[in-house]
Structure formats: structure tokens, C-alpha cells
Design a protein around this motif. Structure first.
Motif, PDB file in Angstrom:
ATOM      1  N   GLY A 271      32.150  83.822 -40.846  1.00 29.81           N
ATOM      2  CA  GLY A 271      31.330  83.464 -42.000  1.00 29.81           C
ATOM      3  C   GLY A 271      30.474  82.234 -41.802  1.00 29.81           C
ATOM      4  N   LYS A 272      30.333  81.751 -40.577  1.00 29.79           N
ATOM      5  CA  LYS A 272      29.526  80.561 -40.277  1.00 29.79           C
ATOM      6  C   LYS A 272      28.097  80.995 -39.968  1.00 29.79           C
ATOM      7  CE  LYS A 272      33.567  78.086 -38.492  1.00 29.79           C
ATOM      8  NZ  LYS A 272      34.157  77.322 -37.366  1.00 29.79           N
ATOM      9  N   MET A 273      27.414  81.511 -40.988  1.00 29.07           N
ATOM     10  CA  MET A 273      26.093  82.113 -40.809  1.00 29.07           C
ATOM     11  C   MET A 273      25.040  81.093 -40.394  1.00 29.07           C
ATOM     12  SD  MET A 273      26.770  85.235 -41.260  1.00 29.07           S
ATOM     13  CE  MET A 273      28.076  86.231 -41.959  1.00 29.07           C
ATOM     14  N   ASP A 274      25.084  79.902 -40.992  1.00 27.56           N
ATOM     15  CA  ASP A 274      24.080  78.881 -40.654  1.00 27.56           C
ATOM     16  C   ASP A 274      24.200  78.473 -39.186  1.00 27.56           C
ATOM     17  OD1 ASP A 274      23.093  78.913 -43.205  1.00 27.56           O
ATOM     18  OD2 ASP A 274      24.308  77.213 -43.897  1.00 27.56           O
ATOM     19  N   GLU A 275      25.431  78.286 -38.733  1.00 23.08           N
ATOM     20  CA  GLU A 275      25.642  77.907 -37.335  1.00 23.08           C
ATOM     21  C   GLU A 275      25.234  79.039 -36.395  1.00 23.08           C
ATOM     22  OE1 GLU A 275      29.201  76.044 -34.522  1.00 23.08           O
ATOM     23  OE2 GLU A 275      29.497  76.282 -36.695  1.00 23.08           O
ATOM     24  N   ALA A 276      25.543  80.274 -36.814  1.00 21.87           N
ATOM     25  CA  ALA A 276      25.146  81.432 -36.005  1.00 21.87           C
ATOM     26  C   ALA A 276      23.628  81.540 -35.930  1.00 21.87           C
ATOM     27  CB  ALA A 276      25.742  82.705 -36.601  1.00 21.87           C
ATOM     28  N   ARG A 277      22.952  81.266 -37.053  1.00 19.50           N
ATOM     29  CA  ARG A 277      21.485  81.335 -37.078  1.00 19.50           C
ATOM     30  C   ARG A 277      20.887  80.287 -36.145  1.00 19.50           C
ATOM     31  NH1 ARG A 277      16.735  79.670 -39.265  1.00 19.50           N
ATOM     32  NH2 ARG A 277      15.398  81.290 -40.172  1.00 19.50           N
ATOM     33  N   ARG A 278      21.412  79.067 -36.232  1.00 17.78           N
ATOM     34  CA  ARG A 278      20.912  77.992 -35.370  1.00 17.78           C
ATOM     35  C   ARG A 278      21.091  78.349 -33.900  1.00 17.78           C
ATOM     36  NH1 ARG A 278      23.076  74.595 -32.214  1.00 17.78           N
ATOM     37  NH2 ARG A 278      25.186  75.181 -32.856  1.00 17.78           N
ATOM     38  N   LEU A 279      22.257  78.900 -33.574  1.00 15.72           N
ATOM     39  CA  LEU A 279      22.550  79.246 -32.191  1.00 15.72           C
ATOM     40  C   LEU A 279      21.639  80.367 -31.693  1.00 15.72           C
ATOM     41  CD1 LEU A 279      24.152  79.240 -29.598  1.00 15.72           C
ATOM     42  CD2 LEU A 279      25.926  80.592 -30.740  1.00 15.72           C
TER      43      LEU A 279
END
Length: 446
Positions: A271-279
Motif C-alpha cells: 500500500g505504499k503507492m507514493d513510494e512506488a510512484r517515486r521509484l
């Protein structure tokens, strides 16, 4: 009151299992619903970032293989060729002469093993073989522990911890003053080596394109490193130097991991969508494929993934080995994978890539049938006492076929199990496969 408590607990457990089964089915349904959109797998391309992943995967594959198979060389038996100035033919003559004169054995060897340095020869060599069982038990424990660590805290973190631990304890083992401390430090190092073995493949698979997985896993695996490692052992010549080399390889694996990021698939699953998006944006820029349109597509993919996450996380729960047996299908899958352990060769990977009908299941069936056939022919010739060349050919074929099953098994586990229990599934398979490795040294008694 206690009966009511027990009933309530049982109901709660059953409800949790039912929720898990529903989550798995909902995930499959959502995947079908969103097939018209790009998936996370479509966002991964075979370019610069993927090359960094493959570089790390090769180093960690060598490190894991070297750590697990080191005792092939470090536990090699020397040949007794003399006792002081007297020439002897084998252990029986040596014992007869040694009992009479108390002479010092003269050894012949290609690698200065533990037996050579600590003088464990002839019957005493079995003591070193027994330590292999203990060391392999450490690998089994590591495979069980780090699969769960990887699923709970991240693939990259589990790999980093494994590499550091493996480096430290292999280095410590190189200073062992006797067999006891050697076995102790090697067993602890084996725990971390088990972690590398289990997590490395999952991390690699989640960071490479789906249509390239088979040939990459065939190229970056234990098979080519089985050619390289004996040469490294020959250069090292003794077990202390070889331990330092393995430690250095583990340190190099650590630095390679520092160049990489966490698995996007794991981040999304947590559920860490923001971190996944940044990566994912960072990876796109590294690959020099970034554009504003990509961010729009990425947001759409993450929106769908967020829906999947919300639907499959109605309740916060942790997944364990028990959940690999929650449905009859998953139970059958788990038991099947636990029963097999081996790797895919180049021919199979090409067939998998070119022929749509040549699937993972067919690879497993053909490999097992050919392995059984080879062993059967070898058994007949061994019973009759003839056919030395047949035995050599049969051994080669059996090893080749067994190796085909190795990657096919791990690839199937990665593709069939949900992300939430993927590394636990790999850990279960790897843990059970180590049991055979634990007890195989005892076959030397035969």
C-alpha cells in the motif's frame, strides 16, 4: 465459558482463512477486470536499471552458491600415500604402520581442506562430513526465516541483512582454530546464505520484464556459477582463503544492492503507492524513457493497484506458511513445489520463449520423466557391473534434467502465488529442499 472461547477462536481462525481465500480470488478478478490497462510488469523494461538488477543478481547467485557448496572443497578428503618415509596404499596399511611406529601421515590432495589442516583423515574424516549436515541445517533455518522477513519488511532489506551476515561470519570462520568453531561459524553463515538463496530470485523476478524471465533466470543462476566456482576454489587453494573470497563476494553483493531500490511490486502490495510512484519514475528516468505521458499511465496503473490493495486488505493480517494451504489448489501447488528442486537450461528457455504451448508444467513433467529414466538405466548397469561410460552419460543427463526443474519451480512459485505470500512460498519450497541437502552427507557412510 472456556468452550465458548474455544468456539470463538476457531470461528475467528476460519473467518481469517476465508478472508484470505476471498482476497486471492478478488485479486484474480481484479486482474481480469484491469487487463485492458498496463500492469506493473509492463512498466519494467530491459534497460539500464534492469541491468543493475541483473548485475546484483549474478553476484548474489555466485555468493549463495559459493556459501552453500563450499564444503565440496573445504570438506574434500585427502589421500594417504605414506607414513613418514614408508609408502602406504590406503587407510588400512596406514593404520597398521601407524600403530606400530607412530609415524606421521603423508597426504596427497588438490585442495587444502579442513581435513588436511586439522588432520581428520580416513575414519576421522566422517566427523567433517557430519558438520556439513549441521551447516546445511543453518541454510534451512535461514530459508525459513528470511522468506517471512522479506514479505514483511521488504526484499531489499532482507537481502542486505543476509549479505552482511554472510560476509561477517564467513570472514570469522576463516580464523577458526579447530573443527568445532569452524562448524559453528559456518552454520551461522549458512543462516544468512539461506536468506540470500530465497530472496534473491524473488527480488530479481519482480524487477525484470515478464517475457524475459525464463532466459534471464537460466543465464543468471547457479548453473553457470558452478563452472566458475571450482576455478575460484582452485585459485584460493585452501579453505581459509576461500572463506575470505566468499566474504568478499558477499560484500560486493551488499554494495550492488545499495545501488538499487526496493521492489515496486512489494511496495504496491504493502500500500505504499507514493513510494512506488517515486521509484517507478526514478527507474524510468534511469532508463531514459521518461515522459509526462508515462506519469499519466503510471497514475492509472497505481489507481487500479490501489483498488486491488483496498479490496484485499479489508482487515490487517499477516500471512504465514499456513496460508499456503488455505485452498486445495494452493495446497496442491505447495506440495508439488516442495517435492521438486532444480534448474532450466538454454534449450528449455528458448522453447518457453518461442513456443506458446511449451509451458512450465510441461517442463516439470519432462524433466522428472527423463531424470527417472536416466537413474533407472544407471541402476541396471550398476547392478550388472558393466557400462562405465553409460554411468557417466546417465549422471550427466540426470544432473541436466534435475537442473531444469530448479528455475521452473521457482518461476512457477513467483507467478502463481499472490505477492503477499510469494516469498513465504519460495521460502517453504527452499526450506523443504534443504532437508535432502542436510542428510546427503550421511550417504558417505555407505
Amino acid at each position: 465459558f472456556f468452550q465458548k472461547m474455544s468456539t470463538s477462536s476457531t470461528s475467528s481462525s476460519e473467518a481469517e482463512d476465508d478472508n484470505f481465500i476471498e482476497d486471492v480470488e478478488d485479486q484474480k478478478t481484479l486482474e481480469v477486470m484491469t487487463s485492458k490497462f498496463k500492469s506493473l510488469d509492463d512498466l519494467v523494461e530491459l534497460r539500464w536499471y534492469c541491468l543493475l538488477v541483473l548485475f546484483m543478481a549474478e553476484i548474489t547467485a555466485f555468493t549463495a552458491l559459493a556459501s552453500v557448496t563450499m564444503m565440496v572443497f573445504a570438506g574434500a578428503n585427502p589421500t594417504v600415500v605414506g607414513c613418514d618415509n614408508a609408502i602406504v596404499n590406503g587407510c588400512h596399511e596406514y593404520y597398521s604402520l601407524q600403530n606400530r611406529s607412530g609415524c606421521t601421515p603423508v597426504l596427497e590432495y588438490q585442495f587444502e581442506s579442513v581435513q588436511v589442516e586439522f588432520n581428520y583423515i580416513c575414519d576421522d574424516a566422517k566427523k567433517v562430513k557430519n558438520t556439513i549436515t549441521v551447516q546445511t541445517f543453518g541454510v534451512l533455518i535461514g530459508a525459513a526465516i528470511f522468506g517471512q522477513v522479506s514479505d514483511n519488511f521488504g526484499r531489499r532489506k532482507a537481502l542486505i541483512i543476509s549479505c552482511i551476515g554472510n560476509a561477517v561470519f564467513n570472514l570469522i570462520s576463516s580464523y577458526s582454530p579447530d573443527l568445532f568453531y569452524f562448524a559453528l561459524w559456518r552454520t551461522i553463515a549458512g543462516i544468512f546464505a539461506g536468506g540470500i538463496t530465497v530472496v534473491q530470485m524473488v527480488y530479481m523476478v519482480e524487477n525484470i520484464p515478464r517475457n524475459h524471465r525464463m532466459w534471464i533466470q537460466n543465464s543468471i543462476t547457479w548453473s553457470p556459477n558452478l563452472i566458475l566456482f571450482p576455478y575460484v576454489a582452485w585459485l584460493a587453494y585452501d579453505w581459509r582463503t576461500l572463506s575470505v573470497v566468499i566474504s568478499a563476494a558477499s560484500v560486493l553483493s551488499f554494495f550492488a544492492l545499495m545501488l538499487l531500490e526496493e521492489s515496486p511490486r512489494w511496495l504496491v502490495q504493502k500500500g505504499k503507492m507514493d513510494e512506488a510512484r517515486r521509484l517507478l519514475v526514478k527507474i524510468r528516468k534511469i532508463d531514459r524513457l521518461y515522459s509526462e505521458e508515462f506519469e499519466k499511465d503510471l497514475d492509472e496503473v497505481l489507481r487500479i493497484e490501489a483498488e486491488k490493495h483496498a479490496k484485499s486488505n479489508k482487515k490487517q493480517k499477516k500471512y504465514t506458511f499456513i496460508h499456503l494451504f488455505c485452498t486445495w489448489k494452493m495446497m496442491a501447488q505447495t506440495l508439488t513445489f516442495i517435492a521438486s528442486r532444480w534448474v532450466v537450461n538454454i534449450i528449455v528457455s528458448i522453447a518457453d520463449y518461442k513456443l506458446h504451448w511449451f509451458g512450465r508444467k510441461l517442463i516439470n513433467i519432462l524433466s522428472m520423466l527423463l531424470t527417472l529414466a536416466s537413474l533407472g538405466v544407471m541402476a541396471v548397469y550398476m547392478y550388472t557391473g558393466h557400462g562405465g561410460s553409460i554411468l557417466a552419460i546417465g549422471t550427466t543427463v540426470a544432473i541436466a534434467m534435475c537442473s531444469q526443474l530448479f528455475i521452473a519451480k521457482y518461476l512457477m512459485v513467483n507467478e502463481l502465488y499472490p505477492t503477499a505470500v510469494r516469498n513465504v512460498a519460495v521460502s517453504a519450497v527452499s526450506t523443504m529442499s534443504r532437508i535432502g541437502s542436510m542428510f546427503s552427507p550421511q550417504l558417505f557412510y555407505l
